[in-house]
Design an enzyme around this catalytic site. Structure first.
Site, PDB file in Angstrom:
ATOM      1  N   GLU A 161       0.500  -1.352  -0.311  1.00  0.00           N
ATOM      2  CA  GLU A 161       0.057  -0.052   0.352  1.00  0.00           C
ATOM      3  C   GLU A 161       0.485   1.554   0.450  1.00  0.00           C
ATOM      4  OE1 GLU A 161      -3.235  -0.439   3.336  1.00  0.00           O
ATOM      5  OE2 GLU A 161      -3.473  -2.401   2.768  1.00  0.00           O
ATOM      6  N   ASN A 203       2.148  -5.550  -2.985  1.00  0.00           N
ATOM      7  CA  ASN A 203       0.575  -5.611  -2.965  1.00  0.00           C
ATOM      8  C   ASN A 203       0.475  -4.615  -2.745  1.00  0.00           C
ATOM      9  OD1 ASN A 203      -0.965  -7.833  -2.480  1.00  0.00           O
ATOM     10  ND2 ASN A 203      -1.263  -7.285  -0.657  1.00  0.00           N
ATOM     11  N   HIS A 240     -10.407  -5.969  -2.163  1.00  0.00           N
ATOM     12  CA  HIS A 240     -11.648  -5.772  -1.241  1.00  0.00           C
ATOM     13  C   HIS A 240     -12.315  -4.338  -1.884  1.00  0.00           C
ATOM     14  CE1 HIS A 240      -9.224  -6.703   2.178  1.00  0.00           C
ATOM     15  NE2 HIS A 240      -8.343  -6.074   1.650  1.00  0.00           N
ATOM     16  N   GLU A 269      -6.732 -10.998  -0.967  1.00  0.00           N
ATOM     17  CA  GLU A 269      -7.240 -10.532   0.087  1.00  0.00           C
ATOM     18  C   GLU A 269      -8.454  -9.944  -0.401  1.00  0.00           C
ATOM     19  OE1 GLU A 269      -5.534  -6.950   2.094  1.00  0.00           O
ATOM     20  OE2 GLU A 269      -3.899  -7.739   1.503  1.00  0.00           O
ATOM     21  N   ASP A 271     -12.284  -9.631  -0.900  1.00  0.00           N
ATOM     22  CA  ASP A 271     -13.843 -10.013   0.224  1.00  0.00           C
ATOM     23  C   ASP A 271     -14.279  -9.340  -1.107  1.00  0.00           C
ATOM     24  OD1 ASP A 271     -12.686  -8.064   0.841  1.00  0.00           O
ATOM     25  OD2 ASP A 271     -12.699  -8.243   3.076  1.00  0.00           O
TER      26      ASP A 271
HETATM   27  O1  9MR Z   1      -7.840  -7.800   8.335  1.00  0.00           O
HETATM   28  C1  9MR Z   1      -6.804  -6.908   8.971  1.00  0.00           C
HETATM   29  C2  9MR Z   1      -8.055  -6.325  10.432  1.00  0.00           C
HETATM   30  O2  9MR Z   1      -7.857  -8.134  11.263  1.00  0.00           O
HETATM   31  C3  9MR Z   1      -6.811  -5.429  10.782  1.00  0.00           C
HETATM   32  O3  9MR Z   1      -7.364  -4.910  11.914  1.00  0.00           O
HETATM   33  C4  9MR Z   1      -6.678  -4.714   9.680  1.00  0.00           C
HETATM   34  C5  9MR Z   1      -5.208  -3.817  10.279  1.00  0.00           C
HETATM   35  O4  9MR Z   1      -4.559  -2.921   9.467  1.00  0.00           O
HETATM   36  O5  9MR Z   1      -5.562  -5.326   8.550  1.00  0.00           O
HETATM   37  C6  9MR Z   1      -6.542  -5.999   8.548  1.00  0.00           C
HETATM   38  O6  9MR Z   1      -5.782  -6.776   6.878  1.00  0.00           O
HETATM   39  C7  9MR Z   1      -5.814  -5.556   6.192  1.00  0.00           C
HETATM   40  C8  9MR Z   1      -4.250  -6.390   5.392  1.00  0.00           C
HETATM   41  O7  9MR Z   1      -3.166  -6.526   6.542  1.00  0.00           O
HETATM   42  C9  9MR Z   1      -4.141  -5.197   3.518  1.00  0.00           C
HETATM   43  N1  9MR Z   1      -5.110  -4.948   3.373  1.00  0.00           N
HETATM   44  C10 9MR Z   1      -6.075  -4.204   3.940  1.00  0.00           C
HETATM   45  C11 9MR Z   1      -6.453  -5.033   4.976  1.00  0.00           C
HETATM   46  C12 9MR Z   1      -8.270  -5.169   5.187  1.00  0.00           C
HETATM   47  O8  9MR Z   1      -8.103  -3.863   5.959  1.00  0.00           O
END
Ligand code: 9MR
Length: 446
Positions: A161, A203, A240, A269, A271
């Site tokens: 990111e 990513n 997402h 990722e 969803d």
């Molecule tokens: O799913 C993850 C969630 O449990 C955490 O609280 C969050 C914190 O930043 O991160 C979520 O996963 C993220 C991933 O690491 C990077 N892309 C976005 C995902 C969803 O927020």
């Protein structure tokens, strides 16, 4: 040369990386008939199907039951992030990540590492760091974590990111970005030096629509990295989606254009918020887009049941709160089963013997073949003190070895094998990534 039963059983005994269960799972999946799980049906097309896993849920029997049955790739959801693995500077903590990695390996699943360098989920000590001390700390983190997991990770999200949303196409302003625009390539080089065998990915989210400025900016970065030899192997599309950010109709174009730069693409990722047939249709579209791109290696969903999701109220996953398969599950499975199977060549080539090298000779014999990988076995004669160089063809990767503890060059394509006390027969598993060519071998006396 025929493989002797002695050499086969010795090789099997010392097979250190892939659990026997993997071979069994994937073997059944190489027939062209419809498979009944996501992982097996994806394997028929030479791909994986993965999920994010939370260590805290590994005691939940329903969760683990679905995980073990359906998936063959795992991404730790939070456990490999910087705040988890280096909670105080220079003190590394791997226990929760290890629980996931060990579970995955015991089930013959592979692991995507997430993530080595990110502006978010930084531990307190890093959050307020700037400049050269931050650059050093970031590189040390990449080196330490990638070295610790060396040999256990299929692909690393090296940098996550790093681009701004919206129309600017700029890098995201973060403490890492402020250390200098070259921080991303520095992270990739450090990761390659630490683990030459893992695929190294950039990513991001909101890079699915080809016409978006952020997509174009990431594309230009990857193009630039490839042209300058920065070691990048893949791009991860988080994917997402929801009603405000639906699956774009040009998704296939995006994935194909990135793949054309000479990198793999992975959906990392996935969803999609929603329900019923509209959700199912969007999942179908994403799966079709991946299957249409030969360098799209696989799909990972960001959790198992809706209740496991980071945005549970949007019911974005393939299983409901009780672990039942949703319409979206069925649509994904059907698309995977309709994908053209990547069946191994059905001929077995005779073994080849290299011309006598510098005091020794190698004989290469083809081993077992699966949709996505094949085994090779090398028998060395003429010396017990051999050094065999095994050169793969890009984009192949060795994902397991036995009876040798090899070293690698920085490209990840040239493996130097020496005896490790298990005699003069050693072997390896090559993930072919579409290239079934045999490796070339040279032998010398060490
Ligand atoms: O799913 C993850 C969630 O449990 C955490 O609280 C969050 C914190 O930043 O991160 C979520 O996963 C993220 C991933 O690491 C990077 N892309 C976005 C995902 C969803 O927020």
């Amino acid at each position: 040369m025929k493989l002797t039963s002695k050499s086969v059983s010795r090789a099997a005994l010392a097979f250190t990386v892939l659990a026997a269960t993997t071979a069994a799972t994937v073997l059944t999946a190489t027939s062209a008939s419809a498979a009944s799980t996501l992982g097996a049906s994806a394997a028929q097309t030479g791909r994986y199907f993965g999920t994010a896993v939370a260590a805290s849920r590994l005691g939940d029997a329903t969760y683990v039951g679905i995980l073990n049955r359906e998936f063959n790739m795992v991404t730790p959801e939070n456990e490999m992030k910087i705040d988890a693995t280096e909670p105080s500077q220079g003190r590394f903590s791997y226990s929760n990540a290890d629980r996931i990695v060990n579970h995955a390996r015991s089930q013959g699943m592979r692991v995507r590492g997430h993530t080595l360098a990110w502006h978010s989920q930084q531990p307190e000590w890093m959050r307020y760091m700037e400049g050269s001390s931050l650059r050093q700390a970031m590189l040390n983190h990449v080196t330490q974590v990638a070295s610790y997991y060396r040999g256990k990770i299929y692909a690393w999200d090296v940098v996550n990111e790093a681009f701004e949303d919206g129309s600017s196409g700029a890098r995201r302003n973060s403490n890492l970005q402020r250390t200098g625009n070259d921080w991303i390539e520095a992270a990739f080089r450090a990761a390659r030096a630490a683990d030459s065998n893992a695929k190294l990915c950039y990513n991001d989210y909101n890079i699915d629509n080809w016409s978006h400025a952020k997509t174009q900016a990431v594309y230009r970065m990857v193009q630039d990295f490839k042209s300058r030899g920065v070691p990048i192997d893949c791009v991860g599309f988080q994917a997402h989606f929801n009603s405000g950010n639906p699956v774009p109709s040009n998704y296939h174009t995006t994935l194909q254009n990135f793949a054309n730069l000479g990198v793999d693409v992975q959906i990392t990722e996935l969803d999609i918020e929603g329900s019923g047939s509209s959700q199912a249709q969007q999942y179908q579209g994403v799966t079709q887009a991946c299957l249409a791109v030969s360098r799209c290696n696989g799909i990972t969903v960001w959790g198992i049941r809706d209740s496991d999701s980071w945005r549970a109220s949007g019911t974005p996953l393939l299983f409901d709160n009780y672990g039942n398969k949703k319409a979206a599950y069925t649509s994904v499975l059907n698309v995977l089963n309709s994908g053209s199977p990547s069946t191994p060549p059905d001929t077995t080539e005779p073994p080849t013997t290299t011309p006598p090298g510098d005091g020794c000779t190698t004989t290469y014999a083809e081993g077992q073949k699966w949709g996505d990988r094949f085994n090779g076995q090398v028998t060395v004669s003429g010396s017990d003190n051999w050094v065999v160089t095994v050169t793969l063809q890009s984009p192949q990767r060795v994902i397991a070895t036995w009876n040798t503890s090899p070293t690698w060059d920085s490209s990840g394509l040239v493996m130097t094998a020496r005896p490790n006390g298990n005699g003069n027969v050693f072997g390896f598993t090559i993930q072919h990534n579409g290239n079934w060519s045999w490796p070339s071998l040279t032998c010398s006396v060490g």
